[in-house]
Design a protein around this motif. Structure first.
Motif, PDB file in Angstrom:
ATOM      1  N   THR A 285       0.835  -1.208   0.000  1.00 36.61           N
ATOM      2  CA  THR A 285       0.000   0.000   0.000  1.00 36.61           C
ATOM      3  C   THR A 285       0.865   1.251   0.000  1.00 36.61           C
ATOM      4  O   THR A 285       0.545   2.230  -0.684  1.00 36.61           O
ATOM      5  CB  THR A 285      -0.937   0.004   1.228  1.00 36.61           C
ATOM      6  OG1 THR A 285      -1.845  -1.083   1.130  1.00 36.61           O
ATOM      7  CG2 THR A 285      -1.740   1.295   1.304  1.00 36.61           C
TER       8      THR A 285
ATOM      9  N   HIS B  13      -4.529  -2.050  -8.183  1.00 38.78           N
ATOM     10  CA  HIS B  13      -3.629  -3.124  -7.783  1.00 38.78           C
ATOM     11  C   HIS B  13      -2.204  -2.714  -8.143  1.00 38.78           C
ATOM     12  O   HIS B  13      -1.985  -1.912  -9.059  1.00 38.78           O
ATOM     13  CB  HIS B  13      -3.945  -4.420  -8.530  1.00 38.78           C
ATOM     14  CG  HIS B  13      -5.184  -5.116  -8.050  1.00 38.78           C
ATOM     15  ND1 HIS B  13      -5.373  -5.491  -6.753  1.00 38.78           N
ATOM     16  CD2 HIS B  13      -6.285  -5.522  -8.740  1.00 38.78           C
ATOM     17  CE1 HIS B  13      -6.545  -6.092  -6.642  1.00 38.78           C
ATOM     18  NE2 HIS B  13      -7.117  -6.120  -7.824  1.00 38.78           N
TER      19      HIS B  13
ATOM     20  N   SER C 270       0.144  -7.793  -2.781  1.00 37.64           N
ATOM     21  CA  SER C 270      -0.821  -7.356  -1.768  1.00 37.64           C
ATOM     22  C   SER C 270      -0.150  -7.278  -0.400  1.00 37.64           C
ATOM     23  O   SER C 270       0.848  -7.956  -0.143  1.00 37.64           O
ATOM     24  CB  SER C 270      -2.004  -8.326  -1.678  1.00 37.64           C
ATOM     25  OG  SER C 270      -2.660  -8.445  -2.921  1.00 37.64           O
ATOM     26  N   ASP C 271      -0.731  -6.466   0.485  1.00 38.67           N
ATOM     27  CA  ASP C 271      -0.212  -6.380   1.846  1.00 38.67           C
ATOM     28  C   ASP C 271      -0.355  -7.704   2.584  1.00 38.67           C
ATOM     29  O   ASP C 271       0.496  -8.056   3.412  1.00 38.67           O
ATOM     30  CB  ASP C 271      -0.960  -5.286   2.638  1.00 38.67           C
ATOM     31  CG  ASP C 271      -0.512  -3.892   2.245  1.00 38.67           C
ATOM     32  OD1 ASP C 271       0.535  -3.771   1.599  1.00 38.67           O
ATOM     33  OD2 ASP C 271      -1.202  -2.918   2.584  1.00 38.67           O
TER      34      ASP C 271
ATOM     35  N   ASP D 262      -1.535 -11.898   1.896  1.00 36.94           N
ATOM     36  CA  ASP D 262      -1.988 -12.982   1.029  1.00 36.94           C
ATOM     37  C   ASP D 262      -1.508 -14.304   1.635  1.00 36.94           C
ATOM     38  O   ASP D 262      -1.035 -14.348   2.770  1.00 36.94           O
ATOM     39  CB  ASP D 262      -1.505 -12.783  -0.419  1.00 36.94           C
ATOM     40  CG  ASP D 262       0.015 -12.705  -0.526  1.00 36.94           C
ATOM     41  OD1 ASP D 262       0.704 -13.179   0.407  1.00 36.94           O
ATOM     42  OD2 ASP D 262       0.519 -12.166  -1.526  1.00 36.94           O
TER      43      ASP D 262
ATOM     44  N   ARG E  61      -8.510  -2.009 -10.461  1.00 37.27           N
ATOM     45  CA  ARG E  61      -9.118  -3.238  -9.956  1.00 37.27           C
ATOM     46  C   ARG E  61     -10.223  -3.731 -10.888  1.00 37.27           C
ATOM     47  O   ARG E  61     -10.449  -4.929 -11.004  1.00 37.27           O
ATOM     48  CB  ARG E  61      -9.712  -3.003  -8.561  1.00 37.27           C
ATOM     49  CG  ARG E  61      -8.676  -2.969  -7.456  1.00 37.27           C
ATOM     50  CD  ARG E  61      -9.349  -2.793  -6.101  1.00 37.27           C
ATOM     51  NE  ARG E  61      -8.375  -2.732  -5.021  1.00 37.27           N
ATOM     52  CZ  ARG E  61      -7.970  -3.782  -4.324  1.00 37.27           C
ATOM     53  NH1 ARG E  61      -8.454  -4.985  -4.603  1.00 37.27           N
ATOM     54  NH2 ARG E  61      -7.085  -3.655  -3.355  1.00 37.27           N
TER      55      ARG E  61
ATOM     56  N   SER F  42      -6.608 -12.127  -1.334  1.00 35.53           N
ATOM     57  CA  SER F  42      -5.784 -10.992  -0.925  1.00 35.53           C
ATOM     58  C   SER F  42      -6.621  -9.983  -0.166  1.00 35.53           C
ATOM     59  O   SER F  42      -7.825  -9.905  -0.322  1.00 35.53           O
ATOM     60  CB  SER F  42      -5.175 -10.307  -2.157  1.00 35.53           C
ATOM     61  OG  SER F  42      -6.190  -9.710  -2.925  1.00 35.53           O
ATOM     62  N   HIS F  43      -5.915  -9.244   0.678  1.00 39.45           N
ATOM     63  CA  HIS F  43      -6.583  -8.215   1.460  1.00 39.45           C
ATOM     64  C   HIS F  43      -5.626  -7.056   1.628  1.00 39.45           C
ATOM     65  O   HIS F  43      -4.502  -7.240   2.076  1.00 39.45           O
ATOM     66  CB  HIS F  43      -6.972  -8.754   2.840  1.00 39.45           C
ATOM     67  CG  HIS F  43      -7.398  -7.676   3.793  1.00 39.45           C
ATOM     68  ND1 HIS F  43      -8.555  -6.972   3.637  1.00 39.45           N
ATOM     69  CD2 HIS F  43      -6.793  -7.200   4.920  1.00 39.45           C
ATOM     70  CE1 HIS F  43      -8.669  -6.099   4.627  1.00 39.45           C
ATOM     71  NE2 HIS F  43      -7.605  -6.217   5.413  1.00 39.45           N
ATOM     72  N   ASP F  44      -6.025  -5.858   1.218  1.00 37.40           N
ATOM     73  CA  ASP F  44      -5.155  -4.696   1.348  1.00 37.40           C
ATOM     74  C   ASP F  44      -5.352  -4.043   2.704  1.00 37.40           C
ATOM     75  O   ASP F  44      -6.477  -3.734   3.095  1.00 37.40           O
ATOM     76  CB  ASP F  44      -5.452  -3.664   0.240  1.00 37.40           C
ATOM     77  CG  ASP F  44      -4.821  -4.090  -1.068  1.00 37.40           C
ATOM     78  OD1 ASP F  44      -3.882  -4.880  -1.011  1.00 37.40           O
ATOM     79  OD2 ASP F  44      -5.284  -3.636  -2.125  1.00 37.40           O
TER      80      ASP F  44
END
Length: 622
Positions: free
Chosen positions: A266, A292, A306-307, A309, A340, A349-351
């Protein structure tokens, strides 16, 4: 019997001498440290100026991203409100809209009665349930309602200020305007903000923006912990990253831009967006959530980073946020931002969004997961109040005992930013160009009030002026550049600006700040600069007093011009919000009007009853 007083005097003298020795020792230590980091400051400053010159050339085309007046007023008048009255439409049933609007127009006319308005304000302030937050909100609602009549608004401000002076001369006059405890104090903040908007745009705004950009650039040059918010480069010891984090600076393709290999994904996206959209206001840029980060790794294909995963490193209950280093992205690699909407992600994935609280399960549940980036937050479990108090004491002691290696980081940051701080303070406190008319007018008003109440103490008058302009206006904009510009200030930038704002405020006070080992670090940082800034403030106040007085006619002419800006301000919604306070304290307001013979002759209570009948069908005894 005389032995004991002599003994006490001897002890006091010893303590004073010891305190003086401690202070001088701290000063010498600081001077030695500043000397040791001077060369580093020169290099950092040279690098920063190169970057700032590049940015200045960008500003030639796009300009400084000043907010329009409506947005500026919105943020100054209603800070912290998600949806201020300036952004809303009148929320009433369509079948009653015409009647309600008619009642609100009548209320607007009633506010033109000076007797009604002052009675209304004093009655509200006399209610125990009328909180400080209510006072500030009502003051801003009145500011919007009277924005098209700034000459009248100023007259009300002067009247209420006179009442405030009378109130404080019976107590401690030095405390006047120190806090926002009355409606008039917030009215003054708003009045100054209205009158000095053009001064910000034409004079001080550029220096403030360059300082903001310099801080942001310097903070981003070093590691910033995405979870704790601690940074290597800062002026605020509470935000200082007290760890030696190993990192490398990488240059990204296809857009050449420097990022750190310890940056989270990020953070990389934020830097890429900042560089790619540098000529665009913040509100017009894509958000980090909308894109992304894609690494185009040649034969290995394209990889979405991603931050968090499935590759994230777990250490017990701790999960580490992914960085470029984690993915082994090399220097010169090609990374790009991809919308995105145009890209589907084929893994879970989750930011992580900086600024949000560290996600974790509720206490007591199994499998609690805590995020960390550069340094893990305290792993100590919930403890008793006694132990928590002990921990706070230890934290305070730790803050005081910063190792020299970390204190030099603060000094280095200070030295690097010094020119930008000096430039801003100089333009704010300069009398080489005409001082804003509103400042001269209000300072003269304070001098007149002091004379009327036989206040001859120059320190008291100095404090009044400091509490009117630096405290109520300049500190507000210094700590909140987003009130003036279309920018986003991160927590780390906020922390640096808070130190600079406190330095400015300390410079406006008369009292000398005796410093020692236990003094806050930020005060030690600027201990050698504050005397110079104090002289600038004293000269500014003295020069203003010596200039020709601003007449009421001059001020009213300027205010009439400013009133024309109010065409975009939504008066009806502000009036409707004001009426809610009238409704809440209706009986008390009516009683106050009925108890005043002049108000009775003017039928002010009767007019208010008519307004109530129109706005909400209130049954009245007409």
């Amino acid at each position: 019997l005389c032995i004991f007083p002599c003994a006490i005097c001897t002890v006091n003298r010893r303590k004073s001498k010891q305190a003086l020795r401690d202070y001088k020792k701290v000063q010498i230590q600081l001077e030695n440290l500043e000397t040791s980091v001077r060369d580093r400051c020169k290099k950092e400053f040279t690098d920063l100026m190169t970057e700032m010159m590049d940015m200045s050339s960008d500003l030639v085309g796009s300009g400084i991203p000043f907010l329009d007046y409506r947005s500026y007023a919105d943020r100054i008048f209603f800070p912290g409100h998600r949806e201020s009255p300036l952004r809303r439409d009148l929320d009433v049933p369509a079948c009653r809209r015409a009647t309600v609007e008619q009642g609100l127009v009548q209320l607007s006319n009633l506010l033109n009665s000076k007797l009604f308005l002052t009675k209304f304000i004093h009655t509200l302030e006399g209610q125990r349930t009328f909180s400080p937050r209510d006072r500030a909100y009502v003051a801003s609602l009145l500011t919007v309602a009277l924005h098209g009549k700034l000459e009248y608004f100023t007259d009300i401000l002067k009247t209420l200020l006179g009442h405030l002076v009378e109130q404080y001369t019976c107590k401690n006059p030095k405390l006047m305007l120190r806090r926002t405890e009355s409606v008039v104090e917030k009215l003054l903040t708003n009045w100054m903000s209205i009158c000095l908007y053009s001064f910000l745009r034409d004079s001080a705004g550029e220096s403030l923006y360059m300082l903001f950009r310099a801080i942001k650039h310097q903070v981003d040059k070093g590691p910033v912990d995405a979870v704790t918010g601690k940074a290597k480069y800062t002026l605020n010891d509470n935000r200082l990253l007290r760890e030696d984090v190993e990192y490398r600076t990488l240059v990204r393709d296809t857009v050449p831009i420097k990022v750190l290999d310890c940056d989270t994904i990020t953070q990389v996206k934020e830097k890429l967006l900042e560089h790619t959209w540098k000529g665009t206001s913040y509100s017009q840029r894509p958000s980090t959530d909308s894109v992304h980060l894609e690494w185009r790794a040649g034969m290995a294909g394209h990889l979405i980073l991603s931050d968090e995963d499935l590759t994230s490193v777990m250490q017990g209950s701790w999960k580490r946020l992914n960085t470029l280093q984690h993915y082994k992205v090399p220097d010169g690699a090609t990374v790009t931002l991809v919308s995105r909407q145009s890209k589907q992600v084929h893994h879970d994935s989750h930011d992580y969004v900086p600024g949000e609280k560290t996600p974790m399960l509720e206490d007591g549940e199994e499998g609690v997961t805590r995020l960390w980036h550069l340094v893990k937050a305290s792993e100590e479990p919930e403890m008793s109040k006694h132990r928590r108090g002990s921990l706070r004491e230890r934290e305070r002691e730790r803050a005081k005992a910063i190792p020299e290696i970390y204190l030099t980081r603060l000094l280095s940051m200070k030295g690097t930013l010094q020119k930008f701080v000096d430039d801003l303070f100089t333009v704010i406190l300069s009398t080489s160009r005409p001082v804003p008319l509103a400042v001269k007018y209000f300072f003269d008003l304070l001098d007149d009030q002091a004379a009327q109440h036989n206040i001859t103490d120059p320190e008291t008058i100095h404090i009044w002026k400091t509490n009117s302009l630096p405290l109520r206006f300049w500190i507000n904009v210094l700590k909140n550049p987003q009130f003036i510009f279309d920018v986003q200030a991160s927590d780390n930038v906020d922390a640096v600006l808070s130190v600079i704002a406190q330095t400015f405020m300390d410079s406006c006070t008369i009292a000398d700040h005796k410093l020692g080992r236990d003094s806050p670090i930020n005060k030690l940082l600027y201990a050698r600069d504050i005397p110079r800034y104090k002289q600038m403030v004293e000269k500014y106040y003295a020069d203003i007093k010596q200039t020709i007085s601003a007449s009421d006619q001059e001020m009213n002419s300027a205010l009439a011009e400013l009133s024309r800006v109010s065409s975009s301000v939504n008066h009806l919604v502000a009036l409707h919000e004001l009426y809610k306070y009238i409704n809440k304290y209706y009986d008390q307001i009516i009683t106050a009007l009925e108890d005043d013979s002049t108000a009775q002759k003017m039928q002010l209570g009767y007019r208010l009853q008519q307004i109530a009948a129109a706005v909400e069908n209130k049954v009245t005894d007409l």
